[in-house]
Write an enzyme that holds these catalytic residues in place. Structure first.
Site, PDB file in Angstrom:
ATOM      1  N   ASN A  11     -26.832  10.953  22.756  1.00  0.00           N
ATOM      2  CA  ASN A  11     -26.855  11.965  21.692  1.00  0.00           C
ATOM      3  C   ASN A  11     -26.601  11.237  20.383  1.00  0.00           C
ATOM      4  OD1 ASN A  11     -26.421  14.037  19.906  1.00  0.00           O
ATOM      5  ND2 ASN A  11     -24.594  14.840  20.918  1.00  0.00           N
ATOM      6  N   TRP A  12     -27.665  11.061  19.624  1.00  0.00           N
ATOM      7  CA  TRP A  12     -27.544  10.265  18.398  1.00  0.00           C
ATOM      8  C   TRP A  12     -26.906  11.057  17.260  1.00  0.00           C
ATOM      9  CZ3 TRP A  12     -33.053   7.504  18.311  1.00  0.00           C
ATOM     10  CH2 TRP A  12     -33.125   6.643  19.400  1.00  0.00           C
ATOM     11  N   LYS A  13     -26.682  12.343  17.480  1.00  0.00           N
ATOM     12  CA  LYS A  13     -26.049  13.199  16.462  1.00  0.00           C
ATOM     13  C   LYS A  13     -26.767  13.027  15.122  1.00  0.00           C
ATOM     14  CE  LYS A  13     -21.823  13.162  19.124  1.00  0.00           C
ATOM     15  NZ  LYS A  13     -20.362  13.182  19.168  1.00  0.00           N
ATOM     16  N   HIS A  95     -22.695  22.172  22.084  1.00  0.00           N
ATOM     17  CA  HIS A  95     -21.907  20.972  21.802  1.00  0.00           C
ATOM     18  C   HIS A  95     -20.673  21.366  20.989  1.00  0.00           C
ATOM     19  CE1 HIS A  95     -20.697  17.065  20.313  1.00  0.00           C
ATOM     20  NE2 HIS A  95     -21.391  16.556  21.300  1.00  0.00           N
ATOM     21  N   GLU A  97     -19.315  20.107  18.529  1.00  0.00           N
ATOM     22  CA  GLU A  97     -19.498  20.061  17.067  1.00  0.00           C
ATOM     23  C   GLU A  97     -20.197  21.320  16.568  1.00  0.00           C
ATOM     24  OE1 GLU A  97     -21.236  16.159  17.186  1.00  0.00           O
ATOM     25  OE2 GLU A  97     -19.280  15.413  17.836  1.00  0.00           O
ATOM     26  N   GLU A 169     -17.408  17.870  28.125  1.00  0.00           N
ATOM     27  CA  GLU A 169     -17.003  17.003  27.020  1.00  0.00           C
ATOM     28  C   GLU A 169     -15.702  17.524  26.412  1.00  0.00           C
ATOM     29  OE1 GLU A 169     -20.687  14.757  25.346  1.00  0.00           O
ATOM     30  OE2 GLU A 169     -20.346  16.535  24.165  1.00  0.00           O
ATOM     31  N   GLY A 175     -15.649  10.935  20.177  1.00  0.00           N
ATOM     32  CA  GLY A 175     -15.602  10.104  18.977  1.00  0.00           C
ATOM     33  C   GLY A 175     -14.219   9.586  18.640  1.00  0.00           C
ATOM     34  N   SER A 215     -16.291   9.450  24.429  1.00  0.00           N
ATOM     35  CA  SER A 215     -15.868   8.047  24.345  1.00  0.00           C
ATOM     36  C   SER A 215     -16.274   7.206  25.554  1.00  0.00           C
ATOM     37  CB  SER A 215     -14.352   7.961  24.096  1.00  0.00           C
ATOM     38  OG  SER A 215     -14.036   8.531  22.828  1.00  0.00           O
ATOM     39  N   GLY A 236     -22.281   9.519  22.775  1.00  0.00           N
ATOM     40  CA  GLY A 236     -22.475   9.556  21.327  1.00  0.00           C
ATOM     41  C   GLY A 236     -22.494   8.153  20.756  1.00  0.00           C
ATOM     42  N   GLY A 237     -21.345   7.709  20.253  1.00  0.00           N
ATOM     43  CA  GLY A 237     -21.239   6.432  19.546  1.00  0.00           C
ATOM     44  C   GLY A 237     -21.898   5.249  20.246  1.00  0.00           C
TER      45      GLY A 237
HETATM   46  P1  13P Z   1     -18.778   9.915  21.766  1.00  0.00           P
HETATM   47  O1  13P Z   1     -19.446   9.168  22.902  1.00  0.00           O
HETATM   48  O2  13P Z   1     -19.056   9.295  20.426  1.00  0.00           O
HETATM   49  O3  13P Z   1     -17.352  10.188  22.035  1.00  0.00           O
HETATM   50  O4  13P Z   1     -19.518  11.354  21.695  1.00  0.00           O
HETATM   51  C1  13P Z   1     -19.668  12.090  22.858  1.00  0.00           C
HETATM   52  C2  13P Z   1     -20.541  13.251  22.565  1.00  0.00           C
HETATM   53  O5  13P Z   1     -20.168  14.146  21.844  1.00  0.00           O
HETATM   54  C3  13P Z   1     -21.863  13.273  23.175  1.00  0.00           C
HETATM   55  O6  13P Z   1     -22.464  14.508  23.028  1.00  0.00           O
END
Ligand code: 13P
Length: 260
Positions: A11-13, A95, A97, A169, A175, A215, A236-237
């Site tokens: 997920n590149w956000k 999600h 966010e 999640e 993050g 993470s 994500g990251g």
């Molecule tokens: P991180 O891997 O950056 O913690 O993000 C997880 C995430 O929200 C994937 O959707």
């Protein structure tokens, strides 16, 4: 490691310009081509979906969107499901966010899930508790309520037939570098599977893929992928550079091969 085919999704956000997205997608396609037994999917920002799709064509790498609105109309800035049909395989909904920074509630997420199924799109439904809920011991109750609300009035067989996925999640792990403990994530995911089984039966529960997200990185990926209930990761990251993302796919494939 479960019998289900694991899926590592990036997920590149809100990261990457279109040229950057194309470049990373091309790197991923090449690097994962020889890897067997693991599905890989990339979820770039909306504006890069089409360009990334071209890059993925002919490869086994899947494509996902990060969000969707309910329908076409006078909704400035939104994207309707019909615009995604045929363009991508997966759509992330719920999600944390979206839930916590953009005020999306269970009712809206349920409506999104239903509209995705009506448009032949596979949802990746995210659930997860906040830090204070975790500290109060409410994790199971929170994610159970999110799951039940998300699936209200939903045909579970259709969800599975389209390849729908759930992602656990924990909000406090996203993050932050503070991942959930592998066995704890396994327990919560097992509970989600049981709840899905209560709704749609044991066979459906057995077929459902549930990812862990929060993470995940090369240093801790084994701890999650070793767990019998966990069917991959939503990343994500660590999905933003090939050097971090590729080992996640490689380790998942290696652990899977070891259990076969
Ligand atoms: P991180 O891997 O950056 O913690 O993000 C997880 C995430 O929200 C994937 O959707």
């Amino acid at each position: 490691m479960s019998k289900r085919r694991p899926i590592i999704a990036g997920n590149w956000k809100c990261h990457k310009t279109v040229p950057e997205a194309v470049e990373l997608a091309a790197q991923v396609v090449q690097a994962v081509a020889p890897i067997q037994g693991v599905e890989v999917a990339l979820c770039p920002p909306f504006i890069a979906l089409n360009a990334v799709r071209r890059e993925l064509s002919g490869s086994a790498v899947g494509l996902g969107a990060q969000n969707v609105y309910l329908e076409e109309g006078a909704y400035t800035g939104e994207i309707a499901p019909r615009m995604l049909t045929g363009l991508c395989d997966y759509v992330i909904i719920g999600h944390s966010e979206r839930r916590h920074q953009f005020g999306e509630d269970d009712q809206l997420i349920n409506a999104k899930l239903r509209t995705l199924l009506a448009h032949d799109l596979a949802p990746i439904l995210c659930v997860g508790e906040k830090l204070e809920q975790n500290e109060r011991g409410e994790t199971e109750a929170v994610v159970a309520a999110q799951l039940r609300a998300g699936f209200k009035g939903v045909d579970g067989q259709r969800f599975l037939a389209l390849g729908g996925i759930i992602a656990y999640e924990p909000v406090w792990a996203i993050g932050t570098g503070k991942a959930c403990h592998g066995p704890t994530a396994n327990r919560i995911i097992g509970r989600l599977r049981q709840l899905f089984g209560d709704l749609y039966g044991p066979e459906a529960a057995e077929a459902l893929r549930i990812q862990y997200g929060g993470s995940v990185k090369p240093a801790n990926v084994d701890e999650f992928m070793e767990q019998p209930e966990i069917d991959g990761a939503l990343v994500g990251g660590a999905s933003l550079q090939l050097e971090a993302f590729l080992p996640l796919v490689q380790r998942t494939a290696a652990l899977r091969a070891a259990t076969e």
